[in-house]
Design a protein around this motif. Sequence first.
Motif, PDB file in Angstrom:
ATOM      1  N   ASP A   1      35.475  80.033  12.840  1.00  0.00           N
ATOM      2  CA  ASP A   1      35.534  80.213  11.451  1.00  0.00           C
ATOM      3  C   ASP A   1      35.877  78.864  10.731  1.00  0.00           C
ATOM      4  N   GLU A   2      36.896  78.176  11.425  1.00  0.00           N
ATOM      5  CA  GLU A   2      37.070  76.778  10.773  1.00  0.00           C
ATOM      6  C   GLU A   2      36.014  75.616  11.167  1.00  0.00           C
ATOM      7  N   GLU A   3      35.469  75.938  12.280  1.00  0.00           N
ATOM      8  CA  GLU A   3      34.097  74.879  12.490  1.00  0.00           C
ATOM      9  C   GLU A   3      33.009  75.437  11.487  1.00  0.00           C
ATOM     10  N   ARG A   4      32.966  76.620  11.171  1.00  0.00           N
ATOM     11  CA  ARG A   4      31.843  76.974  10.402  1.00  0.00           C
ATOM     12  C   ARG A   4      32.230  76.408   8.905  1.00  0.00           C
ATOM     13  N   ARG A   5      33.424  76.587   8.528  1.00  0.00           N
ATOM     14  CA  ARG A   5      34.027  76.052   7.118  1.00  0.00           C
ATOM     15  C   ARG A   5      33.861  74.595   6.929  1.00  0.00           C
ATOM     16  N   GLU A   6      34.140  73.994   8.138  1.00  0.00           N
ATOM     17  CA  GLU A   6      33.894  72.328   8.165  1.00  0.00           C
ATOM     18  C   GLU A   6      32.510  72.013   7.923  1.00  0.00           C
ATOM     19  N   ALA A   7      31.746  72.504   8.833  1.00  0.00           N
ATOM     20  CA  ALA A   7      30.349  72.367   8.854  1.00  0.00           C
ATOM     21  C   ALA A   7      29.672  72.572   7.255  1.00  0.00           C
ATOM     22  N   GLU A   8      30.184  73.696   6.670  1.00  0.00           N
ATOM     23  CA  GLU A   8      29.489  73.762   5.271  1.00  0.00           C
ATOM     24  C   GLU A   8      30.038  72.823   4.518  1.00  0.00           C
ATOM     25  N   ARG A   9      31.396  72.511   4.600  1.00  0.00           N
ATOM     26  CA  ARG A   9      31.887  71.350   3.464  1.00  0.00           C
ATOM     27  C   ARG A   9      31.182  69.998   3.942  1.00  0.00           C
ATOM     28  N   ILE A  10      30.630  69.732   4.907  1.00  0.00           N
ATOM     29  CA  ILE A  10      29.915  68.680   5.288  1.00  0.00           C
ATOM     30  C   ILE A  10      28.688  68.583   4.774  1.00  0.00           C
ATOM     31  N   ARG A  11      27.923  69.891   5.026  1.00  0.00           N
ATOM     32  CA  ARG A  11      26.586  69.983   4.539  1.00  0.00           C
ATOM     33  C   ARG A  11      26.607  69.827   2.722  1.00  0.00           C
TER      34      ARG A  11
END
Length: 82
Positions: free
Chosen positions: A30-40
């Motif tokens: 979940d945290e990796e997904r949130r970070e990837a969304e933030r970077i996108r």
Amino acid sequence: MTDLRRIEVLRFLERVQERDLARTRRWIADEERREAERIRGLRARPPAPDWLIELGHSPGEASGVRVAAAATWRANAPAAPT
């Protein structure tokens, strides 16, 4: 504690730890997904405008309207990017 009872307790402990590990892995995903969304989101931001329209200090105040180059824009002035 008999050997049979001890193995039952150890198997129970194993199941609990496997469940906890699965939960921790979900949290990591979940945290990796949130970070990837933030970077996108950061990469998808439009570029800064070349110029801005500065608005007057009072609503309806036409005399305070001016165009400013983005490099000379005052950060504390009310502005609307165009």
